[in-house]
Motif scaffolding. Structure first.
Motif, mmCIF file in Angstrom:
data_model
loop_
_atom_site.group_PDB
_atom_site.id
_atom_site.type_symbol
_atom_site.label_atom_id
_atom_site.label_comp_id
_atom_site.label_asym_id
_atom_site.label_seq_id
_atom_site.Cartn_x
_atom_site.Cartn_y
_atom_site.Cartn_z
ATOM 1 N N TYR A 19 0.833 -1.190 0.000
ATOM 2 C CA TYR A 19 0.000 0.000 0.000
ATOM 3 C C TYR A 19 0.875 1.250 0.000
ATOM 4 N N HIS A 20 0.673 2.109 -0.990
ATOM 5 C CA HIS A 20 1.369 3.399 -1.024
ATOM 6 C C HIS A 20 0.559 4.397 -0.209
ATOM 7 N N SER A 21 1.179 4.941 0.839
ATOM 8 C CA SER A 21 0.493 5.877 1.740
ATOM 9 C C SER A 21 1.134 7.261 1.661
ATOM 10 N N ALA A 39 -0.629 -0.896 -4.585
ATOM 11 C CA ALA A 39 0.153 -0.865 -5.820
ATOM 12 C C ALA A 39 0.509 -2.252 -6.331
ATOM 13 N N GLY A 40 0.491 -3.254 -5.452
ATOM 14 C CA GLY A 40 0.881 -4.591 -5.879
ATOM 15 C C GLY A 40 0.964 -5.553 -4.724
ATOM 16 N N ILE A 41 1.718 -6.627 -4.951
ATOM 17 C CA ILE A 41 1.815 -7.728 -3.982
ATOM 18 C C ILE A 41 3.281 -8.049 -3.718
ATOM 19 N N LEU A 68 -4.929 0.478 -7.040
ATOM 20 C CA LEU A 68 -6.279 0.317 -6.479
ATOM 21 C C LEU A 68 -6.380 1.358 -5.372
ATOM 22 N N SER A 69 -7.018 2.467 -5.676
ATOM 23 C CA SER A 69 -6.997 3.613 -4.765
ATOM 24 C C SER A 69 -7.840 3.377 -3.518
ATOM 25 N N LEU A 70 -7.525 4.125 -2.492
ATOM 26 C CA LEU A 70 -8.304 4.065 -1.252
ATOM 27 C C LEU A 70 -9.757 4.415 -1.539
ATOM 28 N N ALA A 71 -9.986 5.385 -2.403
ATOM 29 C CA ALA A 71 -11.367 5.753 -2.754
ATOM 30 C C ALA A 71 -12.097 4.564 -3.372
ATOM 31 N N GLN A 72 -11.429 3.814 -4.234
ATOM 32 C CA GLN A 72 -12.040 2.620 -4.825
ATOM 33 C C GLN A 72 -12.278 1.548 -3.757
#
Length: 150
Positions: free
Chosen positions: A49-51, A59-61, A108-112
């Motif tokens: 998670y990019h914060s 962003a990925g795994i 995959l954004s926080l909003a999504q």
């Protein structure tokens, strides 16, 4: 296998940085997050998670590549994770080795994430949650992967 979500500021350490080779996930200075790091086992997977960026999101795994070990960055005054209260004899912090698995085609954004059904109990969405490391259930993992198109 367990699933996790781990946050990092992309200007400090991003999914692209991890894609360049194995790394040590260090600098975590919250006791609950530290306890989660200590629970991790080799081959557990985590959502990267990019914060503290716009927009924040997954962003990925990545994959855990070994057991937790002492986080020596706490002893280094030049390190971002320096903890002046830590000593070699009293080192409460741990770090885990991690490796890249995949980068999502799009963040995959926080909003999504907030719009997805079935994630009501996801710690990331809890009011006031600031943990940088948190567990993810298999059901939550699958919902997030499906939303990311993986």
């Amino acid at each position: 296998m367990a699933y996790w979500l781990m946050k990092s500021e992309p200007d400090c350490f991003s999914i692209d940085d991890l894609s360049r080779g194995p790394a040590l996930w260090d600098g975590v200075r919250n006791y609950q997050a530290r306890n989660y790091l200590a629970e991790m086992q080799a081959d557990d997977l985590f959502l990267f998670y990019h914060s503290s960026c716009q927009p924040p999101g997954i962003a990925g795994i990545g994959r855990i590549d070994g057991q937790a070990r002492p986080d020596l960055s706490a002893l280094d005054p030049a390190a971002a994770g320096y903890d002046p209260r830590s000593t070699e004899q009293q080192l409460p912090w741990v770090a885990v080795p991690v490796v890249f698995q995949k980068k999502f085609a799009a963040l995959l954004s926080l909003a999504q994430i907030r719009t997805l059904e079935g994630l009501e109990a996801l710690p990331l969405l809890a009011r006031g949650s600031r943990l940088s490391v948190m567990p993810v259930t298999p059901e939550q993992w699958q919902i997030l992967l499906n939303a990311a198109g993986k």
